[in-house]
Design an enzyme around this catalytic site. Sequence first.
Site, PDB file in Angstrom:
ATOM      1  N   LEU A 135       0.631   5.593   0.418  1.00 40.76           N
ATOM      2  CA  LEU A 135      -0.233   6.740   0.742  1.00 40.76           C
ATOM      3  C   LEU A 135       0.618   7.982   0.949  1.00 40.76           C
ATOM      4  CD1 LEU A 135      -2.954   8.045   1.868  1.00 40.76           C
ATOM      5  CD2 LEU A 135      -2.140   7.355   4.102  1.00 40.76           C
ATOM      6  N   GLN A 160      -0.033  15.914  -0.750  1.00 40.48           N
ATOM      7  CA  GLN A 160      -0.125  15.341  -2.099  1.00 40.48           C
ATOM      8  C   GLN A 160       0.249  16.345  -3.191  1.00 40.48           C
ATOM      9  OE1 GLN A 160      -3.996  13.506  -2.536  1.00 40.48           O
ATOM     10  NE2 GLN A 160      -3.527  11.921  -1.014  1.00 40.48           N
ATOM     11  N   SER A 174      -5.175   1.966  -7.321  1.00 40.73           N
ATOM     12  CA  SER A 174      -6.275   2.936  -7.345  1.00 40.73           C
ATOM     13  C   SER A 174      -6.076   3.850  -8.553  1.00 40.73           C
ATOM     14  CB  SER A 174      -6.244   3.769  -6.071  1.00 40.73           C
ATOM     15  OG  SER A 174      -5.068   4.545  -6.056  1.00 40.73           O
ATOM     16  N   CYS A 184       0.849  -1.192   0.000  1.00 43.02           N
ATOM     17  CA  CYS A 184       0.000   0.000   0.000  1.00 43.02           C
ATOM     18  C   CYS A 184       0.875   1.227   0.000  1.00 43.02           C
ATOM     19  CB  CYS A 184      -0.808   0.066   1.294  1.00 43.02           C
ATOM     20  SG  CYS A 184      -2.135  -1.073   1.338  1.00 43.02           S
ATOM     21  N   GLU A 199       1.422  -4.173  -5.495  1.00 39.36           N
ATOM     22  CA  GLU A 199       0.279  -5.072  -5.380  1.00 39.36           C
ATOM     23  C   GLU A 199      -0.932  -4.481  -6.108  1.00 39.36           C
ATOM     24  OE1 GLU A 199      -0.055  -7.040  -1.486  1.00 39.36           O
ATOM     25  OE2 GLU A 199      -2.107  -6.339  -1.609  1.00 39.36           O
TER      26      GLU A 199
END
Length: 441
Positions: free
Chosen positions: A309, A315, A345, A307, A341
């Site tokens: 983030l 951002q 998104s 994951c 993985e």
Amino acid sequence: MVSLDALTTTEKVATLTTANGQAAMAVGPVVPYAAESNGAQAETDAPRRRRMTMLPLEVGTRVLCRWRDGKYHPVKVIERRKLPGGGGNDYEYYVHYNEFNRRLDEWVKLEQLDLDSVETVVDEKIEDKVTSLKMTRHQKRKIDETHVEGHEELDAASLREHEEFTKVKNIATIELGRYEIETWYFSPFPPEYNDCTKLFFCEFCLNFMKRKEQLQRHMKCDLKHPPGDEIYRSGTLSMFEVDGKKNKVYGQNLCYLAKLFLDHKTLYYDVDLFLFYVLCECDDRGCHMVGYFSKEKQSEESYNLACILTLPPYQRKGYGKFLIAFSYELSKKEGKVGTPERPLSDLGLLSYRGYWTRVLLDILKRHKGNISIKELSDMTAIKAEDILTTLQSLELIQYRKGQHVICADPKVLDRHLKAAGRGGLDVDVCKLIWTPYKEQN
Ligand code: ACO
Ligand code: ZN
């Protein structure tokens, strides 16, 4: 306890979510919508439909809704709730905009909905039965893993109940360091947080609290940076490696936090199996988390990232590409190729595509003579399939005499590189001090 990592995913589960969720809704009082009467006007389809619209609207209803851009967009009603202090018919609606990502799902007032556009609701109870019959054991297990332990034989009703529980954002905002952040998705915090819409996180140990005063009392927190080893420092930027086994609570807190911004991820229970790479901006008050990625200690599928983030306030500043680049630098040190993985998104795919394009085209631009995908993979630690799909999407691959050939006209490369956007922050490899997990142990 749960960990939200590792995740595989879940387009299928999401599909089930929607179908099952709608059917599970309790039906509230149904009151005809009082359309303004205009006896003289000939009855067109719209007023007829409008007069027939029942309020409150049913979950599952499709209708147009005024969004923040002032325009009407098609939505589906996911949930409804009575307005506090409102009359029996005063509801607000949780809607999903068909054209947008689920992070933009939101509660809207009746006035935002164009009742002339209401579409008849399909009998989703029937649809639902079909869906649940079609569900494979694997899909069912995936759903169990998202929250409920040991429910191998969950019946359709329990599944619906579960999906019902996860489809609406539970925590609306969080406070973390100097930021108040609006969340994007549901995250399965422990039941005692069910009544909270805002949570207060300690930005260092990531413990979360219901009230600001609790956080203020907690400010004496011993940590001023993530637990674990600082494996990279360059200027004010530091990366910490946190072993989920040695720092279980931190790993779990991080997963709860991350799930608020990650949609298509299934929860697993074991943070022990993961390493977390937490990126921080450091100043004299401490090391403030900017983002992170997680990585399985061992991956049979050659995943080098589970994951990723970047917290919303950070951002679009290049940190995502930095994290991605970092994950490949670790793979290079391991002498392996890696891939993120799946599923990615929408934002994950954009970031990866940008990264792959830049890295590969930079090499192609500088390289003289022939180069194979295998060589590119060896140089970059990017898995061959990802190289192939990236170059194919840029139409730089031709199939000649049974072989894929890279055709790289310098002008075309420059055009693609320009379109791939900024490079992001560079990883200064000399400043990475790290031993692969296997060798550490
Ligand atoms: N709109 C359009 N393009 C975007 C957006 C956006 N909101 N966000 C990122 N991009 C694209 C841009 O091309 C951008 O490059 P540019 O700014 O040079 O044009 C590129 O992606 C990456 O930008 P960064 O600044 O390097 O990345 P950022 O720090 O914003 O992080 C990330 C990207 C990690 C995907 C972030 O959007 C995020 O945390 N999203 C929520 C969680 C998520 O979806 N993670 C990926 C899940 S998949 C997985 O975990 C394997
Ligand atoms: Zn703390």
